[in-house]
Design a protein around this motif. Structure first.
Motif, PDB file in Angstrom:
ATOM      1  N   MET A 297       0.851  -1.209   0.000  1.00 22.93           N
ATOM      2  CA  MET A 297       0.000   0.000   0.000  1.00 22.93           C
ATOM      3  C   MET A 297       0.881   1.252   0.000  1.00 22.93           C
ATOM      4  SD  MET A 297      -3.404  -0.208   0.336  1.00 22.93           S
ATOM      5  CE  MET A 297      -4.229   0.737   1.595  1.00 22.93           C
ATOM      6  N   PRO A 298       0.650   2.199  -0.922  1.00 20.17           N
ATOM      7  CA  PRO A 298       1.445   3.444  -0.897  1.00 20.17           C
ATOM      8  C   PRO A 298       1.120   4.271   0.347  1.00 20.17           C
ATOM      9  CG  PRO A 298      -0.332   3.597  -2.514  1.00 20.17           C
ATOM     10  CD  PRO A 298      -0.382   2.205  -1.953  1.00 20.17           C
ATOM     11  N   LEU A 299       2.129   4.987   0.808  1.00 21.07           N
ATOM     12  CA  LEU A 299       1.944   5.848   1.970  1.00 21.07           C
ATOM     13  C   LEU A 299       0.992   6.997   1.625  1.00 21.07           C
ATOM     14  CD1 LEU A 299       3.250   6.059   4.821  1.00 21.07           C
ATOM     15  CD2 LEU A 299       4.860   7.681   3.801  1.00 21.07           C
ATOM     16  N   LYS A 300       0.073   7.302   2.516  1.00 20.09           N
ATOM     17  CA  LYS A 300      -0.878   8.397   2.230  1.00 20.09           C
ATOM     18  C   LYS A 300      -0.848   9.415   3.363  1.00 20.09           C
ATOM     19  CE  LYS A 300      -5.002   7.940   0.257  1.00 20.09           C
ATOM     20  NZ  LYS A 300      -4.716   8.530  -1.064  1.00 20.09           N
ATOM     21  N   ALA A 301      -0.886  10.676   2.982  1.00 16.83           N
ATOM     22  CA  ALA A 301      -0.994  11.736   3.996  1.00 16.83           C
ATOM     23  C   ALA A 301      -2.437  11.776   4.490  1.00 16.83           C
ATOM     24  CB  ALA A 301      -0.611  13.078   3.390  1.00 16.83           C
ATOM     25  N   ALA A 302      -2.672  12.489   5.577  1.00 13.31           N
ATOM     26  CA  ALA A 302      -4.043  12.675   6.059  1.00 13.31           C
ATOM     27  C   ALA A 302      -4.873  13.298   4.932  1.00 13.31           C
ATOM     28  CB  ALA A 302      -4.027  13.597   7.273  1.00 13.31           C
ATOM     29  N   ALA A 303      -6.163  12.916   4.848  1.00 15.67           N
ATOM     30  CA  ALA A 303      -6.984  13.313   3.702  1.00 15.67           C
ATOM     31  C   ALA A 303      -7.026  14.841   3.530  1.00 15.67           C
ATOM     32  CB  ALA A 303      -8.399  12.757   3.879  1.00 15.67           C
ATOM     33  N   HIS A 304      -7.143  15.592   4.667  1.00 20.33           N
ATOM     34  CA  HIS A 304      -7.266  17.046   4.499  1.00 20.33           C
ATOM     35  C   HIS A 304      -5.941  17.681   4.057  1.00 20.33           C
ATOM     36  CE1 HIS A 304      -5.816  16.732   8.654  1.00 20.33           C
ATOM     37  NE2 HIS A 304      -5.458  18.001   8.582  1.00 20.33           N
ATOM     38  N   ILE A 305      -4.808  17.000   4.342  1.00 19.00           N
ATOM     39  CA  ILE A 305      -3.513  17.528   3.870  1.00 19.00           C
ATOM     40  C   ILE A 305      -3.354  17.208   2.380  1.00 19.00           C
ATOM     41  CG2 ILE A 305      -0.986  17.402   4.126  1.00 19.00           C
ATOM     42  CD1 ILE A 305      -2.404  18.716   6.535  1.00 19.00           C
ATOM     43  N   GLU A 306      -3.733  15.991   1.984  1.00 20.04           N
ATOM     44  CA  GLU A 306      -3.670  15.642   0.555  1.00 20.04           C
ATOM     45  C   GLU A 306      -4.518  16.599  -0.272  1.00 20.04           C
ATOM     46  OE1 GLU A 306      -2.439  11.164  -0.456  1.00 20.04           O
ATOM     47  OE2 GLU A 306      -4.580  11.571  -0.420  1.00 20.04           O
ATOM     48  N   ALA A 307      -5.640  17.011   0.291  1.00 23.30           N
ATOM     49  CA  ALA A 307      -6.587  17.836  -0.476  1.00 23.30           C
ATOM     50  C   ALA A 307      -6.122  19.287  -0.612  1.00 23.30           C
ATOM     51  CB  ALA A 307      -7.960  17.794   0.196  1.00 23.30           C
ATOM     52  N   MET A 308      -5.198  19.731   0.238  1.00 25.46           N
ATOM     53  CA  MET A 308      -4.822  21.163   0.188  1.00 25.46           C
ATOM     54  C   MET A 308      -3.622  21.395  -0.725  1.00 25.46           C
ATOM     55  SD  MET A 308      -3.027  21.823   3.943  1.00 25.46           S
ATOM     56  CE  MET A 308      -2.221  23.396   3.606  1.00 25.46           C
ATOM     57  N   SER A 309      -3.466  22.655  -1.160  1.00 25.47           N
ATOM     58  CA  SER A 309      -2.260  22.966  -1.934  1.00 25.47           C
ATOM     59  C   SER A 309      -1.263  23.671  -1.034  1.00 25.47           C
ATOM     60  CB  SER A 309      -2.572  23.877  -3.136  1.00 25.47           C
ATOM     61  OG  SER A 309      -3.925  24.177  -3.214  1.00 25.47           O
ATOM     62  N   ALA A 310       0.003  23.599  -1.454  1.00 23.48           N
ATOM     63  CA  ALA A 310       1.051  24.272  -0.672  1.00 23.48           C
ATOM     64  C   ALA A 310       0.835  25.777  -0.759  1.00 23.48           C
ATOM     65  CB  ALA A 310       2.420  23.907  -1.221  1.00 23.48           C
ATOM     66  N   PHE A 311       1.203  26.504   0.289  1.00 25.71           N
ATOM     67  CA  PHE A 311       1.077  27.972   0.273  1.00 25.71           C
ATOM     68  C   PHE A 311       2.039  28.524  -0.781  1.00 25.71           C
ATOM     69  CE2 PHE A 311       2.398  32.154   2.064  1.00 25.71           C
ATOM     70  CZ  PHE A 311       1.207  32.802   1.787  1.00 25.71           C
ATOM     71  N   ALA A 312       1.483  29.284  -1.727  1.00 28.58           N
ATOM     72  CA  ALA A 312       2.292  29.739  -2.866  1.00 28.58           C
ATOM     73  C   ALA A 312       3.000  31.045  -2.555  1.00 28.58           C
ATOM     74  CB  ALA A 312       1.386  29.911  -4.077  1.00 28.58           C
ATOM     75  N   LEU A 313       4.319  30.996  -2.508  1.00 30.91           N
ATOM     76  CA  LEU A 313       5.083  32.239  -2.405  1.00 30.91           C
ATOM     77  C   LEU A 313       5.217  32.818  -3.814  1.00 30.91           C
ATOM     78  CD1 LEU A 313       7.805  31.162   0.162  1.00 30.91           C
ATOM     79  CD2 LEU A 313       6.002  32.834   0.533  1.00 30.91           C
ATOM     80  N   ALA A 314       5.762  34.021  -3.899  1.00 34.88           N
ATOM     81  CA  ALA A 314       5.878  34.660  -5.211  1.00 34.88           C
ATOM     82  C   ALA A 314       6.824  33.877  -6.116  1.00 34.88           C
ATOM     83  CB  ALA A 314       6.406  36.074  -5.020  1.00 34.88           C
ATOM     84  N   ASN A 315       6.553  33.925  -7.408  1.00 33.61           N
ATOM     85  CA  ASN A 315       7.465  33.325  -8.382  1.00 33.61           C
ATOM     86  C   ASN A 315       8.482  34.391  -8.762  1.00 33.61           C
ATOM     87  OD1 ASN A 315       8.736  32.311 -10.610  1.00 33.61           O
ATOM     88  ND2 ASN A 315       6.957  32.563 -11.965  1.00 33.61           N
ATOM     89  N   PHE A 316       9.594  34.443  -7.986  1.00 26.55           N
ATOM     90  CA  PHE A 316      10.511  35.552  -8.242  1.00 26.55           C
ATOM     91  C   PHE A 316      11.829  35.115  -8.844  1.00 26.55           C
ATOM     92  CE2 PHE A 316      10.463  34.537  -3.742  1.00 26.55           C
ATOM     93  CZ  PHE A 316      11.779  34.273  -3.469  1.00 26.55           C
ATOM     94  N   GLY A 317      11.909  33.852  -9.264  1.00 24.75           N
ATOM     95  CA  GLY A 317      13.024  33.440 -10.114  1.00 24.75           C
ATOM     96  C   GLY A 317      14.392  33.464  -9.466  1.00 24.75           C
ATOM     97  N   GLY A 318      14.470  33.172  -8.179  1.00 22.69           N
ATOM     98  CA  GLY A 318      15.787  33.042  -7.554  1.00 22.69           C
ATOM     99  C   GLY A 318      16.022  34.098  -6.495  1.00 22.69           C
ATOM    100  N   TYR A 319      16.890  33.752  -5.546  1.00 18.84           N
ATOM    101  CA  TYR A 319      17.118  34.652  -4.407  1.00 18.84           C
ATOM    102  C   TYR A 319      18.194  35.691  -4.685  1.00 18.84           C
ATOM    103  CZ  TYR A 319      14.131  31.883  -1.443  1.00 18.84           C
ATOM    104  OH  TYR A 319      13.036  31.278  -0.884  1.00 18.84           O
ATOM    105  N   ASP A 320      18.825  35.580  -5.861  1.00 14.14           N
ATOM    106  CA  ASP A 320      19.978  36.451  -6.071  1.00 14.14           C
ATOM    107  C   ASP A 320      19.593  37.784  -6.690  1.00 14.14           C
ATOM    108  OD1 ASP A 320      19.162  35.088  -8.262  1.00 14.14           O
ATOM    109  OD2 ASP A 320      21.170  34.739  -9.074  1.00 14.14           O
ATOM    110  N   GLN A 321      18.329  37.952  -7.090  1.00 15.03           N
ATOM    111  CA  GLN A 321      17.979  39.262  -7.646  1.00 15.03           C
ATOM    112  C   GLN A 321      16.961  39.968  -6.757  1.00 15.03           C
ATOM    113  OE1 GLN A 321      15.810  39.295 -11.294  1.00 15.03           O
ATOM    114  NE2 GLN A 321      15.226  37.165 -11.149  1.00 15.03           N
ATOM    115  N   PRO A 322      17.069  41.290  -6.686  1.00 17.29           N
ATOM    116  CA  PRO A 322      16.090  42.018  -5.877  1.00 17.29           C
ATOM    117  C   PRO A 322      14.697  41.846  -6.468  1.00 17.29           C
ATOM    118  CG  PRO A 322      17.544  43.534  -7.072  1.00 17.29           C
ATOM    119  CD  PRO A 322      18.012  42.164  -7.364  1.00 17.29           C
ATOM    120  N   THR A 323      13.719  41.792  -5.623  1.00 22.58           N
ATOM    121  CA  THR A 323      12.371  41.562  -6.112  1.00 22.58           C
ATOM    122  C   THR A 323      11.405  42.556  -5.495  1.00 22.58           C
ATOM    123  OG1 THR A 323      10.525  40.057  -5.744  1.00 22.58           O
ATOM    124  CG2 THR A 323      12.450  39.630  -4.462  1.00 22.58           C
ATOM    125  N   LEU A 324      10.381  42.896  -6.243  1.00 24.84           N
ATOM    126  CA  LEU A 324       9.298  43.725  -5.718  1.00 24.84           C
ATOM    127  C   LEU A 324       8.069  42.839  -5.546  1.00 24.84           C
ATOM    128  CD1 LEU A 324       9.671  46.978  -7.900  1.00 24.84           C
ATOM    129  CD2 LEU A 324      10.860  46.343  -5.786  1.00 24.84           C
TER     130      LEU A 324
END
Ligand SMILES: Cc1ncc(COP(=O)(O)O)c(C=O)c1O
Length: 358
Positions: free
Chosen positions: A1-28
């Motif tokens: 049997m494959p490992l399964k997370a709790a149902a409410h965790i499987e159903a949620m999406s990860a908190f989306a941070l900004a898509n800023f393309g890397g930590y080396d450039q300044p971002t607004l």
């Protein structure tokens, strides 16, 4: 049997941070401060690295003393955390759960939705009007399942303010078993006197949250604080890891809070750059709500125009935040950075507006 997370965790999406393309450039894109932290905070942090073999003070003693002095609040009501995100997550985990609702508003800070999902609570939104929170709409959306009302003042991503008198009206109209969370991560940019809101925390049904990530320029140090009545704090303490704020971060935070003059100057300079940037955008024909934060929301005629502007800015190395996740694909959120970067951003957006007839 494959490992399964709790149902409410499987159903949620990860908190989306900004898509800023890397930590080396300044971002607004992340609402970080345009300015580094106070030199006194940097020095205190450097000194504290020598004490890194010791666990941090789990009662945040010196930081609570400094906050109480600087903000005129009761020291015993203060809890600190690894960013206000930690305090938001712990408060929601302690007071909401399966079968209950966390009621927020259309454009409240999205992390609260993630914090509700991780404990299996429903996240419900009251309508905002013209990017402003309507207290009447919040009250109309209450149901018997509502355990928490979460509002941001000032708001992210709108940047707009609710009058404190309206928040007092909200508290007075809420049932006593509904916890009101007032997220003031941008509170230092709001010129309203916060003491009437701070006073609500003593009632035992309201918490007020603050952050050092914005006005104090300490986003990377991860420090937030809030006012919690003893019976609420006791529940949070059960699930909070009190070692979460590092020794170095604590030392930086104490020195930053003690340097109110530096913080106020950074807020004043940021607000000045913001207001001129916003006015320039309005002159170019964009809709920009009045902001009381370190960013502005810019509304375009349509989603395609916002995407074109996002691309044009990215092409010039300026990364801003798209807001499709908030149902605002026709808007961009632009953090206030250094003056020269904002001047470039304004030139690009003004030229774009001239080229395309929206
Ligand atoms: C409204 C709001 N609340 C809370 C936070 C989280 O702040 P912290 O860095 O203190 O976790 C943010 C960060 O952007 C925010 O915009």
């Amino acid at each position: 049997m494959p490992l399964k997370a709790a149902a409410h965790i499987e159903a949620m999406s990860a908190f989306a941070l900004a898509n800023f393309g890397g930590y080396d450039q300044p971002t607004l894109a992340q609402n970080e401060s345009a300015f580094p932290p106070s030199p006194k905070a940097i020095e205190a942090g450097r000194d504290a690295t020598a004490r890194s073999h010791l666990y941090p003070d789990p009662d945040w003693t010196l930081l609570r003393d400094a906050i109480a002095r600087a903000y005129g609040v009761e020291r015993d009501l203060i809890l600190c955390g690894a960013g206000s995100m930690e305090l938001i997550a712990c408060t929601i985990a302690a007071f909401a759960g399966p079968g209950t609702d966390v009621l927020a508003t259309d454009y409240a800070y999205n992390f609260a939705a993630s914090a509700a999902a991780r404990v299996g609570a429903a996240y419900v939104k009251a309508r905002e009007h013209g990017f402003e929170v309507s207290i009447d709409a919040v009250l109309a959306a209450l149901t018997p399942a509502t355990r928490i009302v979460f509002v941001c003042n000032p708001g992210n991503p709108t940047g707009t303010c609710i009058k404190n008198t309206e928040l007092l009206r909200l508290r007075a109209a809420l049932p006593g078993d509904v916890l009101l969370m007032i997220d003031q991560a941008y509170g230092e940019f709001d010129d309203q006197d916060p003491h009437a809101l701070f006073a609500l925390a003593g009632r035992g049904d309201t918490v007020v949250l603050r952050s050092l990530s914005k006005a104090y320029g300490l986003a990377g140090a991860r420090i937030g604080w809030g006012l919690f009545a003893p019976q609420i704090a006791a529940e949070l303490r059960k699930i909070q890891n009190s070692n979460q704020v590092s020794t170095v971060s604590l030392a930086m935070a104490v020195a930053a809070i003690e340097d109110q003059a530096y913080m106020r100057a950074a807020v004043a300079r940021t607000s000045d750059i913001r207001d001129r940037f916003a006015q320039g955008l309005r002159t170019a024909g964009y809709e920009v709500p009045e902001s009381r934060t370190n960013f502005v929301l810019v509304r375009f005629a349509e989603a395609a125009a916002a995407a074109a502007a996002d691309n044009a800015l990215r092409g010039a190395g300026i990364v801003v935040r798209g807001l499709a996740g908030y149902g605002l694909a026709d808007c961009l959120r632009i953090t206030i950075g250094p003056q020269d970067v904002m001047d470039r951003a304004l030139r690009i957006l003004t030229a774009l507006r001239g080229r395309l007839c929206w």
